[in-house]
Structures are given as C-alpha cells and as structure tokens.
Design an enzyme around this catalytic site. Structure first.
Site, PDB file in Angstrom:
ATOM      1  N   CYS A  93      23.738   6.243  48.748  1.00 16.77           N
ATOM      2  CA  CYS A  93      23.368   6.382  47.338  1.00 16.77           C
ATOM      3  C   CYS A  93      23.213   7.843  46.942  1.00 16.77           C
ATOM      4  O   CYS A  93      23.247   8.175  45.772  1.00 16.77           O
ATOM      5  CB  CYS A  93      22.124   5.567  47.006  1.00 16.77           C
ATOM      6  SG  CYS A  93      20.788   5.799  48.136  1.00 16.77           S
TER       7      CYS A  93
ATOM      8  N   HIS B 195      28.668  21.485  57.797  1.00 12.53           N
ATOM      9  CA  HIS B 195      28.173  20.555  56.778  1.00 12.53           C
ATOM     10  C   HIS B 195      27.851  19.188  57.388  1.00 12.53           C
ATOM     11  O   HIS B 195      26.781  18.636  57.158  1.00 12.53           O
ATOM     12  CB  HIS B 195      29.207  20.418  55.657  1.00 12.53           C
ATOM     13  CG  HIS B 195      28.747  19.525  54.550  1.00 12.53           C
ATOM     14  ND1 HIS B 195      27.737  19.889  53.694  1.00 12.53           N
ATOM     15  CD2 HIS B 195      29.114  18.266  54.193  1.00 12.53           C
ATOM     16  CE1 HIS B 195      27.510  18.902  52.838  1.00 12.53           C
ATOM     17  NE2 HIS B 195      28.338  17.910  53.121  1.00 12.53           N
TER      18      HIS B 195
END
Lengths: 429, 276
Positions: free
Chosen positions: A50, A99
């Site tokens: 989400c 990342h």
C-alpha cells in the site's frame, strides 16, 4: 549486466496515484510474465504494497530497461505515462541495489523499522519464483537482500522500539514486569482498541485475561476469543487486585477508577506493581493514579510520546544500518562482476587459441616443405575446428546464465579448460 | 611489583568503564562486549595483584586502606562477573565498573607501603573476618547499584520522559529481584562477618564487643538491612522503598568502611591494626 529499479512510494506519490498502479495479488503473475517477455528485460520482480509499487529488473541495457519498465507500468494499468513520470524514481546498478536493501531493511518505510515490509518482499519474491521471472541474478540479489535485512535487524536497534500504540503499551509493560509470562490482564471495555491491545498482550503468553464490559454478552464474546474470563461491569474493582495490567477504553464520561481505589488495590497486592493503560478519550482513569507508589498510568498521549521517542531512537539506528548496507553492496557487486560471462568466454577462446598456435608452430617446424598456401589452409582448418568445438559450450553458457545452474557451468568451464591458470603448466608439460 | 600490577588493573577497569559507558550512550553491542572482556581481564590481573601482595606482605593483604580498597573492588568485580554469567545484565557493568574504578583510584591515591607485621594479623580470624565482611559489602554494593538503577528507571517511567538509558536499563522487576538476591546473600555474610569479628576480638582483646565506632556503625548498617529483609519478607516491601533502603544501607556501610577510618579513631583504625 545491470540491475534497474523503477517505482514510486509514499514519499514520491500521493495515494491517488499509488492506488491506480498498485498490482492486485491475482494479477501479479500475469504482469511478471508480460514483463519478462520484453526483450530488454532478462529477469523481473514486482513489489506492490500500500505504500509502494516497484519493479526490479536485470538487463544488458540499463536505460532501455528503465524506459521499458516505465512504459509497462503505464500500459498495464491503462494510465498515461506522462501522468506517472513526475512520481516515478529510477535507480541503476549500485543505486538500485542500495534502494532494494534499504527498502527491505525498512529504512525507506513510512515508519522506519516497521517489520512488515520484509515479509511483503519475501511474498513478492515467491510470486516471481513461481512464474520463473527471476533467474540467477535477481535470486541471488534477493537472498542477499534478506540477509542484509536480517543483519540490520540484529545488529542495530532499528526494530527494537515499538512504534504503534499497542506495541508501545506492551513494551512499557515489559519494562515494568520483565517477562509478561504469568502476568494477568484486565480489559475494561471491549472495543476494537481493547481487542487489538489484548491480542498483543496475549501473544506474550500472559496468564489470564479478565474482561469487563457494559454489555455483558460482548464481554463474554471477547473473553471466549482470548481464553479469558468475563466479569460483571459493576463489580470490576473487586477483581482489580488479580490484574497486573489494566487496560481501559470505554466511552464512559467521568473516571471509572480513582486514586483512592488504586491505593487500596496496591495495598491488597502487597505493593506488587500495576500498569494502567488508559486509551479512552475522555479518560477513564484518574491521572493522579500515576502518583501512587508502584502504580504506573499511561494515557493515550503518553503512549504517543513514547512512540515519538522510539522513532527518534530509530533514526539513530538508521545511520548504522546505512553503513551495513554500504558494506553489503560492495560484496554483492564483487559477486556480480565475477559472474560476468564475457570474461569467461573470452578466456576460453584465448586459451584454445594459444594451444592452437603452439601446436601449429610445432607442426610447421617439422614440415619445412609446406608452401604458404598449405599453411594458410591448415591455419583456417584448425581455426574452424576450435570454433566448432567452442560453439556448443558457449551457447550453453549463454543460455544458462539466467538460472541458478549458470554459475556451476561457469565454474565447470573454468576448471575443465584450466582458465584460472592452475592446470595450464601440466598441459604444456 | 604488586603496585605495578595494581596500576595495570586500574587501567583495565578504566578502559572497561569507558567501553560500558559508550555502550550506554550509543547502544553498540561491540562496546559492551569489549567492556565485558576488559573487566574480565582486569579481574584476572586483580587476582594476580592480590596473590603477589599476599606473598610480599606475608599476611592477608587487607591491613591498610590501600589494600582494603583493592580487596573490596576485587570482591565487587568478582561477584558482578558471577551475576553477569548467571543473568547477563550488561547495563549492571556500566554502573559497577565505575564504582570498582573509583575504589581503585582512591586506593591508588593513599599510601601503599606494607603494614608493619603485628601479632594480631597472624590470627586465622583476620582473613575470615575481613573476607566475610567484604563479600557481604560487595553484595550490598550491587544491591545499591540495582537500587540506583531502579530509581532511575522508575523516575523515567513515572515522568514518561524516556531517554536512551531507558531502553538499555532492565525491567523494574529484574532490578527488584536483583535487590532481593543480593540481600539474601549479603545479609548472612555480613552477619557472619560481625560474629567472626566478635570472636576475633575475644581471642585478641578478651572481650566480644567494645562499642568502638566501627562496631557501632556496622551494627547500624546491619539493622538497616535487617529492617529491609524483614520488610521484604513480612510486609511486602518492594520496588522503590526496597531500592531506597538498599541505598541508605550501603551509604551506612561506606561510612563504616571509610568514614570511620578517616574521621573517627578506634580499634579498627589501620594504625591500631599495624601495631603502630
């Protein structure tokens, strides 16, 4: 070989964008299949939660792969690519690896140190493995990522401090009682907050749960759920002496529990400490209860302050985590460059070429009578033999480089042909 | 020679304290590990120091202030290491190693020459009395530290201001249990220390109890701890009150040990011991 990451997260895109390009779980396999069908993309991974949607890929041509990933995101969800570009970030090679490591270690999360993201990444990897969209490199990268996340968790305090209301209540209780095993809990009110906190507490193997609620049926229901006991709402003060931890969250106006009541209960308990958690607004427990010896009272704002302190403490741990990540990136990149197929193929060709030259020199030395035309023919012939012999091994090496066996083939070739120089001397001798 | 070893021991306690303090401030586990190994190493050196001193002096080396401080620090460190093995309370080290260090620093500052040989030091009661007394004191020192930690932790929980220290300190329950454990070990040791002292006094001076300042103060401390033990077992004292009493008791002990020697005079003064 390059690793590429393209995506967006809660910092780069508002929820209205994130929800548009989120991948529903049932469509993720389909998306991955489409993705790896593109010629620029050798391996692909899709992470959709989400708070973030990210695509990771492995490619020979980084920039081409990145633009393909972007257009794929837009195409798949039927949105225009221009509307996404401002929100998308793009990382290549070392940056992409960093990342991914940061995401998995929960350094890039909305709440730094939250533990869910690692599980979500593991699920994403399982889906990718299921439809074979990941090969040697991404598989290795993901395994490395999981071990980095584990290292960060165990070597820093990043995940130690609670950052949700119910977690922080449990943490505080542990600072008072040590282990929560064999401690009993009373909850007053049976609302959603109470249930959530009760679940956290019961997870720590507390001994007993008492539930008091204005509607007795609801109390019974909740007590049944957690293997506890319901007590009549009006009589709950009589049971207080049995409880180590008291959690209040009712809609009552005015205090249900006063300082003098608590003083009496503590005396009954021979000064054994009690922890009161008041998450009701307006408050259910008189604030002066905190002044009673061996009684500790936290209301909702106090818990929020604890969370803020925890978040700050985590920020410090994050710096240490970044250092760990730097170290691990170096290790992975070394592996990646070792993996490079081209040097192996080049070494193989050079090795055989050297043998051919040596043998030809020997032969020409013995057959002095050969004319230049014959010499040229022999040269061409031996060259062709080598090319033919090498054709299949090289084809197989190229074919297998995307799966786990690729590494083994590379090792085998280097050993069989003595490419690392160990057996070379013996051959000549 | 033993003085040189003493100084090396002091340095390793200093280094251990630094390691532990870095751990408290930063939460780095490596700092804690380093601190632990340094204090272990320091303890081994300390054992050697005491053994060497014993051979140099020919008596149990607790006959002057320097030796007593060193012996006391040794007892505290030794008992801490036992607790550390059993409960693994790293933070305790952060409070305890500075205490041991402080004792060593004072011990380093006072005169260090050997005491004059004296007939009363030949008695077997001497090593027995001082060992029991100092072992008891060492347990009470740990109870004192647990008490200080308890009050700090309780202060933070009550005021709801959580500093980095809050995350490293053990739970209130652990600290309270530690207080109780130390009391149940320290109290019998102290009692036996007083009894053996009385027996020694009887064999040397012909009377069990002469109300010299040291004896009086030891008795006062004994009553404080007796009250604490009684309160814990019978009335259910615990937590803050138990922590406070452990702190008061230890302050009485410190006065008995240092204050009486430095401020008052009597049979226990080291001058009296060394027969000067």
């Amino acid at each position: 070989m390059q690793i590429v990451a393209v995506g967006l997260n809660h910092k780069s895109a508002p929820v209205s964008i994130r929800e548009q390009i989120a991948f529903a779980p049932e469509r993720q396999e389909e998306a991955l299949r489409q993705l790896v069908a593109s010629p620029e993309i050798l391996e692909g991974l899709l992470l959709s939660t989400c708070n973030r949607v990210e695509l990771y890929a492995c490619s020979h041509d980084g920039p081409a792969a990145a633009s393909r990933l972007k257009s794929f995101l837009a195409e798949f969800h039927g949105v225009s690519e221009e509307s996404l570009t401002t929100h998308l970030y793009e990382f290549h090679s070392e940056q992409a690896i960093r990342h991914l490591f940061r995401v998995a270690s929960s350094l890039d999360s909305m709440v730094i140190g939250e533990p869910q993201i690692l599980g979500q990444l593991k699920d994403a990897f399982a889906v990718a493995e299921g439809c074979r969209s990941v090969g040697l490199i991404l598989t290795r990268l993901l395994h490395k990522t999981f071990s980095v996340a584990k290292r960060v968790r165990s070597e820093t305090t990043i995940a130690c401090q609670a950052v949700s209301i119910s977690y922080s209540a449990v943490e505080l209780a542990r600072k008072i009682f040590g282990s929560l095993q064999d401690r009993s809990v009373m909850i007053i009110g049976a609302g959603e907050m109470c249930e959530l906190a009760a679940r956290h507490l019961v997870n720590h193997k507390t001994a007993g749960l008492l539930v008091a609620n204005r509607t007795f049926e609801r109390a019974l229901e909740l007590a049944k759920k957690f293997d506890g006991r319901a007590v009549p709402f009006n009589d709950f003060p009589d049971y207080l002496a049995q409880a180590d931890i008291v959690l209040a969250s009712t809609a009552a106006t005015g205090y249900l529990l006063t300082r003098s009541q608590v003083e009496k209960v503590i005396r009954q308990r021979k000064n054994r400490p009690m922890f009161f958690i008041d998450i009701a607004v307006p408050r259910n427990i008189e604030p002066a209860v905190n002044e009673v010896n061996n009684a500790y009272l936290y209301d909702i704002d106090d818990l929020q302050n604890v969370i803020d302190a925890n978040v700050k403490e985590r920020g410090k741990a994050a710096d240490k985590a970044e250092a760990i990540i730097d170290q691990e990136i170096g290790r992975f990149q070394r592996w990646l460059s070792d993996l490079e197929l081209t040097p192996t193929i080049r070494d193989l060709q050079q090795q055989l070429e050297r043998v051919r030259q040596q043998e030809m020199d020997k032969t020409f030395g013995q057959l002095q009578t050969l004319g230049p035309e014959e010499r040229q023919a022999i040269d061409a012939c031996t060259g062709a033999i080598i090319k033919k012999i090498l054709h299949r091994p090289i084809a197989i090496l190229k074919e297998r480089r995307h799966d786990m066996s690729g590494e083994q083939y590379l090792d085998a070739v280097r050993m069989l042909f003595g490419l690392d120089g160990e057996t070379e001397d013996k051959d000549q001798g | 020679m033993s003085i040189l070893l003493f100084k090396i021991t002091l340095l390793s306690y200093l280094a251990a304290s630094c390691g532990y303090l870095v751990y408290i401030a930063s939460g780095r586990c490596t700092a804690e590990k380093i601190g632990r190994w340094l204090i272990r190493g320091g303890f081994v050196l300390h054992c050697a120091t005491l053994a060497l001193r014993f051979f140099e002096a020919g008596y149990t080396p607790v006959a002057n202030l320097h030796e007593s401080l060193s012996f006391f620090a040794w007892c505290i460190t030794g008992i801490f290491l036992l607790f550390d093995l059993r409960y693994g309370l790293a933070v305790l080290g952060a409070f305890l190693s500075p205490l041991a260090l402080l004792l060593m620093v004072i011990g380093n500052a006072v005169p260090q020459q050997l005491a004059q040989p004296s007939p009363i030091l030949d008695s077997w009661w001497f090593p027995l009395h001082v060992s029991l007394a100092f072992l008891g004191n060492a347990f009470f020192a740990i109870a004192f530290i647990a008490g200080v930690m308890y009050l700090l932790q309780e202060r933070m929980l009550k005021s709801k201001r959580l500093s980095a220290l809050f995350f490293r300190l053990p739970s209130l329950d652990t600290l309270d249990t530690l207080n109780y454990r130390c009391l149940t070990w320290g109290f019998p040791l102290m009692t036996m220390g007083i009894i053996s002292g009385a027996a020694w006094a009887n064999s040397t001076w012909g009377s069990y109890w002469r109300w010299d300042p040291k004896e009086t103060w030891a008795l006062i401390s004994w009553f404080v701890y007796a009250a604490l033990l009684h309160g814990r077992l019978a009335i259910g004292w615990r937590g803050r009150r138990a922590a406070l009493l452990a702190i008061i008791g230890f302050l009485c002990l410190l006065f008995t040990f240092l204050g009486v020697n430095l401020l008052l005079s009597g049979l226990h003064s080291f001058e009296a011991l060394s027969g000067r």
